[in-house]
Scaffold this active site. Structure first.
Site, PDB file in Angstrom:
ATOM      1  N   CYS A  98       0.832  -1.212   0.000  1.00  0.00           N
ATOM      2  CA  CYS A  98       0.000   0.000   0.000  1.00  0.00           C
ATOM      3  C   CYS A  98       0.868   1.264   0.000  1.00  0.00           C
ATOM      4  O   CYS A  98       1.584   1.504  -0.951  1.00  0.00           O
ATOM      5  CB  CYS A  98      -0.992  -0.023   1.150  1.00  0.00           C
ATOM      6  SG  CYS A  98      -2.446   1.021   0.795  1.00  0.00           S
ATOM      7  N   ARG A 115     -14.661   4.097  12.411  1.00  0.00           N
ATOM      8  CA  ARG A 115     -13.765   5.120  12.953  1.00  0.00           C
ATOM      9  C   ARG A 115     -13.958   6.446  12.234  1.00  0.00           C
ATOM     10  O   ARG A 115     -14.058   7.508  12.851  1.00  0.00           O
ATOM     11  CB  ARG A 115     -12.322   4.645  12.809  1.00  0.00           C
ATOM     12  CG  ARG A 115     -11.256   5.647  13.248  1.00  0.00           C
ATOM     13  CD  ARG A 115      -9.933   5.330  12.586  1.00  0.00           C
ATOM     14  NE  ARG A 115     -10.016   5.467  11.134  1.00  0.00           N
ATOM     15  CZ  ARG A 115      -9.146   4.939  10.279  1.00  0.00           C
ATOM     16  NH1 ARG A 115      -8.156   4.175  10.724  1.00  0.00           N
ATOM     17  NH2 ARG A 115      -9.281   5.134   8.972  1.00  0.00           N
ATOM     18  N   GLU A 171      -3.652  -8.664   3.174  1.00  0.00           N
ATOM     19  CA  GLU A 171      -3.515  -9.230   4.526  1.00  0.00           C
ATOM     20  C   GLU A 171      -4.636  -8.804   5.468  1.00  0.00           C
ATOM     21  O   GLU A 171      -4.739  -9.325   6.587  1.00  0.00           O
ATOM     22  CB  GLU A 171      -2.162  -8.809   5.124  1.00  0.00           C
ATOM     23  CG  GLU A 171      -2.091  -7.394   5.657  1.00  0.00           C
ATOM     24  CD  GLU A 171      -1.991  -6.317   4.579  1.00  0.00           C
ATOM     25  OE1 GLU A 171      -2.101  -5.132   4.917  1.00  0.00           O
ATOM     26  OE2 GLU A 171      -1.810  -6.676   3.389  1.00  0.00           O
ATOM     27  N   HIS A 204      -4.404  -4.257   0.187  1.00  0.00           N
ATOM     28  CA  HIS A 204      -4.183  -4.833   1.516  1.00  0.00           C
ATOM     29  C   HIS A 204      -4.696  -6.277   1.568  1.00  0.00           C
ATOM     30  O   HIS A 204      -5.663  -6.577   2.268  1.00  0.00           O
ATOM     31  CB  HIS A 204      -4.917  -4.015   2.582  1.00  0.00           C
ATOM     32  CG  HIS A 204      -4.196  -2.773   2.991  1.00  0.00           C
ATOM     33  ND1 HIS A 204      -3.040  -2.795   3.742  1.00  0.00           N
ATOM     34  CD2 HIS A 204      -4.481  -1.464   2.757  1.00  0.00           C
ATOM     35  CE1 HIS A 204      -2.642  -1.547   3.966  1.00  0.00           C
ATOM     36  NE2 HIS A 204      -3.484  -0.725   3.378  1.00  0.00           N
TER      37      HIS A 204
END
Length: 301
Positions: free
Chosen positions: A142, A249, A237, A235
């Site tokens: 990233c 958030r 993972e 991403h």
């Protein structure tokens, strides 16, 4: 795969509960084998979450890995205890005399900043310079991919009209390339970023090759110098609920984020997401470790 990590690392218990083969130091020493030495430069603010995500992704290979976590010495993370950092992380100054088989440079929440304005930019570029002679293959993730492409090859990033967040379809090219060996024709990847990289600049660079991209997301997997450096703009993972946590958030911060694309069933944030990218993520990390680290690295580092 047996992952050799510190016995006291908090995420070790979670990995064991998930039936991931984690090896302690005593057992590792009893095996007549040289483990691969893999260093992870963890630039993410929630370091324990990233530790868990990456160790899960690295667990699907028969190779034994010895994991070393490092942190920046020029910037102090505010979202993890100093005790945790001092106990489980080294600084670059402490390990730069060593050689490693593999290096992973994670993303970081600084992508709207100019690279040179990031507090630890000089330290990061020193690590990238050092890796050229001291690491067999480096995997950039990233923002780490954007930083590596910029510093190593002069590829610029640009700001997107809005945040790219969700699960997106990607496609492979050059299917004989070992990095994408075993991939389906199309596969899903989590994306979470505000910036992208220039496909035109990548295509025109003689040392870079795009081996996977998405119609919406652009270049996804880029290989340089036959795998000496590999760049992953998403991403893979990420855990099932990582995008959910990021979305909620941002909602709490009043940022009014859009619902992550193709993530919640019926686009309803009250519905639990389904992980639809695990097989691709496992295959990607397996291929990197096998074809670009294990098959290339010398026995004596």
């Amino acid at each position: 795969m047996p992952i050799k990590i510190d016995n006291d690392l908090p995420v070790k218990k979670i990995l064991e509960e998930e039936n991931i083969f984690v090896m302690d130091e005593d057992r590792a020493l009893s095996q007549d084998i040289r483990p691969l030495e893999v260093m992870i430069l963890n630039l993410m603010p929630l370091k324990e979450d990233t530790e868990l995500q990456l160790l899960r992704s690295l667990s699907n290979t028969p190779l034994q890995l010895n994991i070393t976590f490092i942190r920046t010495g020029t910037y102090e993370s505010k979202h993890v205890s100093i005790k945790h950092l001092e106990r489980f992380y080294s600084t670059f100054a402490e390990i730069k005399h060593r050689k490693f088989d593999g290096l992973i440079i994670t993303g970081a929440p600084v992508e709207k900043m100019e690279f040179e304005d990031v507090d630890y930019w000089k330290e990061l570029t020193d690590i990238m310079d050092w890796s050229e002679k001291n690491v067999t293959s480096t995997l950039h993730i990233c923002w780490g991919a954007q930083a590596g492409l910029y510093y190593r090859y002069g590829i610029h990033k640009y700001e997107l009209p809005k945040k790219l967040s969700g699960i997106y379809k990607h496609y492979t090219f050059h299917k004989r390339t070992p990095l994408v060996r075993g991939f389906d024709d199309s596969f899903l990847v989590p994306q979470s970023r505000y910036t992208g990289v220039s496909k035109e600049e990548i295509v025109s660079h003689p040392q870079l090759e795009i081996v996977s991209e998405g119609e919406v997301t652009g270049p996804y997997l880029i290989i340089a110098e036959e795998g000496k450096n590999i760049f992953v703009t998403g991403h893979p993972e990420y855990d099932t609920l990582t995008l959910d946590q990021e979305y909620k958030r941002d909602m709490e911060r009043g940022l009014k984020p859009e619902i992550p694309c193709n993530y919640y069933p019926d686009d309803n944030p009250d519905n639990k997401p389904v992980k639809s990218w695990r097989c691709h993520a496992n295959t990607l990390y397996f291929n990197w470790l096998n074809y670009y680290v294990y098959q290339i690295t010398p026995y004596v580092l």
